[in-house]
Design an enzyme around this catalytic site. Sequence first.
Site, short mmCIF file in Angstrom:
data_model
loop_
_atom_site.label_atom_id
_atom_site.label_comp_id
_atom_site.label_asym_id
_atom_site.label_seq_id
_atom_site.Cartn_x
_atom_site.Cartn_y
_atom_site.Cartn_z
N THR A 224 8.00 21.18 57.79
CA THR A 224 7.78 22.48 58.43
C THR A 224 6.78 23.30 57.65
OG1 THR A 224 9.94 22.52 59.53
CG2 THR A 224 8.88 24.64 59.12
N THR B 294 7.29 27.43 41.30
CA THR B 294 7.64 26.41 40.31
C THR B 294 8.01 25.11 41.01
OG1 THR B 294 8.44 28.09 38.77
CG2 THR B 294 9.19 25.83 38.41
N CYS C 275 16.01 19.47 65.40
CA CYS C 275 15.72 20.87 65.09
C CYS C 275 16.09 21.81 66.23
CB CYS C 275 14.23 21.03 64.76
SG CYS C 275 13.76 20.23 63.22
#
Length: 384
Positions: free
Chosen positions: A70, A237, A325
């Site tokens: 996505t 990160t 989904c």
Amino acid sequence: MIYFDNSATTKIDPQVLQTYNTVANDFWGNPSSLHGLGDHALQLLQSARQQIADLVGCATDEIYFTSGGTEGDNWVIKGTAMAKREFGKHIIVSSVEHAAVLNSAAQLEKLGWEVTYLPVDKQGFVNPDDVAKAMRPDTVLVSVMAVNNEIGAIQPITEIGEILKNYPTVHFHVDAVQSVGKNLWSQVLPERVDFATFSAHKFHGPRGTGFIYAKKGRALGTLMSGGGQETNHRSGTENLPAIAAMSKALRLAVTDEAKKAQHELALKQQLVDFLSALPDITIFSPVAANFAPHILCFAIAGVRGETTVHALEAKDIYLSTTSACSSRSGDESSTLKAMKVPEKLATSAVRISLDDANTQAEVDQFIKVFPEIYQRFERMNGRA
């Protein structure tokens, strides 16, 4: 338990999980830190990037890590819009794309962009000639998925790429999420493709991680701003344990890939032969060269898809209604709607999605228990 819902997500491979746990325990430094722990983590990060690049067949600086399919789709579509808006505000996407692509395009429309939605034929395929007809001087992006997640149609990516060779400045994006491990690399990633999206949990990797292939020299706006990770292209990160595990999962997925795909195709053939012999069942995913070996979409006339799913769940067999989904919404399949399948039949559709770990015994068990469910539905509908 029989798990036939691998297009929704795959079970993490034990070897991959072991890699994840080892890295989480032993490489917990931040790759951006200057000290030794940071260097240790950075070396592993770059090693994972190198392995993925080698497997995909590209340079290491053409691989960028993301949180999954996505994000990858959103980044390429919106990032292209950001980077190329001075050259044009027109994009082309197929009408059978994943919601991540279709909803990103819809967002751009609200911001003043023009979007052409390519139609598909009755089998779910884009006509490359329609791509050529839709091209305009202000077109900056074409996005067509490799393998449709609902019916398994393999789109003509190579043919579309040939057309786009006449438009060298237009970005060509392929959502390749459903293609890994299916022996389809030459079909879904020809040279003309500029961007491709991948997600680890579709090939036995951890959830919440993925990567994009981004061809060197192609402009792409930054979607995630922050500390400058991924050479200032995607800040945040890095999820090093998941990235290392993903690289392991990809290596395992492409090992003996042709053999695995043939195994899945053989199982699919048996299921298609069985189901197509029953009245009132429509098959949307035939066994054919232009359909993926692992996806089988079918419908029982007059029976809603969720009813079929729960009836099989009671037999400890797990599949889904078309796209995972959107399955909880109970909406009509967007792909079947684009194929102009009548709504009543489209809402009856369910999807079996296989994996190389599925067995002959599992297919035999499905064939054994399905007639009881099917006959119950036939009686309910007054057809028995």
